[in-house]
Design a protein around this motif. Structure first.
Motif: not given
Length: 320
Positions: A73-77, A123-127, A215-223, A230-232
């Motif tokens: 699994a991939v996860s932010g926590g 996170m994209p690298g983790a996916f 539809g799903p698009v990638p976003v820059d994560l800064t939070s 989630a990157p998308a």
């Protein structure tokens, strides 16, 4: 799209593996928000968040060969913690991939549960690393792009629909969208008059971006709220939100952290900012629909340390 029958089947499958968490009126939040407020305390779930439901359901669906090979699994926590703990309970070998920004406690908890934890720079690298491991023979337990997982997360909504008093508006946090997709599916069937609102932070706004783009698009994560980062979103969760959710609201990181402090002060629960973001959004909902609103808040997780929250509060100049 999943159906309420899928969620009911997931609830039966999960019996004995997860907790039916409390659904309670909150006098403190009712006073704070100026509208009747009920909380679904999913932070009291096994592993400290709703993610245990989806992880357990997916692991229970594995074939004997898949169980022998192991899951990843991939996860932010929280999803990683859930997979690690539930896999340990079910005797499945687990690998968890997290970004280096994931909370140290999440990494330590997953390791302590017996999972192998791999860290990626982003996170994209983790996916991407999860996909490599899946191609190598492990079964991917995706945090939100899996109908089995979404149906299991929907059991939160099933319990809310059965246990709560009258509600007009239910607020649900969004990371990849699995929780709100499942909850909205149930509420549309069981309580069709209830409005469902999604909540994101400005720096983790994958669903807002998907709705705008169609539809799903990638976003820059800064939070700072890594558990929503989630990157998308997926086509699966986007379709559910587009069809079943009235609106997705975004709040700032500072508002989300203040919400965590307010939940501690007024609701007497220690939540993480992924749940804290519901409070500023709830104020906006009350402003729109009026004080006769009867709110339901899905308090999705509590896996933030006091040190984490203190540091964020200091960064944003907040006081409890």
């Amino acid at each position: 799209m999943i159906t309420v029958a899928d969620v009911e089947a997931a609830a039966e499958r999960l019996t004995g593996h997860v907790v039916r968490t409390p659904t309670l009126p909150s006098p403190g939040l009712t006073a704070l928000l100026g509208a009747d407020t009920t909380v679904k305390l999913e932070l009291l779930q096994r592993t400290g968040s709703f993610k245990a439901r989806g992880a357990a359901a997916r692991l229970l669906s594995l074939t004997p060969a898949e169980r022998a090979a192991g899951a990843v699994a991939v996860s932010g926590g929280n999803h990683g913690i859930a997979l690690a703990v539930m896999a340990g309970a079910l005797g499945v070998r687990a690998t968890v991939v997290m970004p280096r920004s994931a909370p140290a406690r999440a990494v330590e908890t997953a390791k302590a549960a017996g999972a192998e934890v791999l860290l990626a720079d982003t996170m994209p690298g983790a996916f991407a690393l999860m996909e490599e491991l899946r191609a190598g023979g492990l079964t991917a337990v995706h945090p939100f792009d899996d109908p089995v997982v979404v149906a299991a997360q929907g059991t939160v909504g099933l319990e809310l629909a059965e246990d709560a008093g009258p509600l007009t508006d239910v607020l649900v946090s969004i990371g990849g969208g699995g929780l709100i997709a499942g909850v909205a599916t149930v509420l549309r069937a069981r309580r069709p008059g209830v409005r469902v609102w999604g909540v994101e932070t400005d720096g983790a706004h994958a669903m807002t971006a998907a709705l705008a783009a169609g539809g799903p698009v990638p976003v820059d994560l800064t939070s700072v709220v890594s558990t929503l980062s989630a990157p998308a979103v997926s086509a699966l969760t986007h379709a559910h939100v587009e069809a079943l959710v009235g609106e997705v609201l975004t709040v700032t990181d500072a508002e989300a952290v203040q919400g965590t402090l307010d939940l501690a002060e007024h609701a007497k629960v220690w939540a993480e900012p992924a749940a804290g973001c519901l409070l500023p959004a709830a104020r906006r909902v009350v402003d729109r629909v009026g004080p006769d609103a009867r709110l339901g808040l899905v308090v999705c997780g509590g896996n933030a340390t006091t040190a984490d929250v203190t540091a964020w509060a200091g960064r944003f100049g907040l006081r409890g």
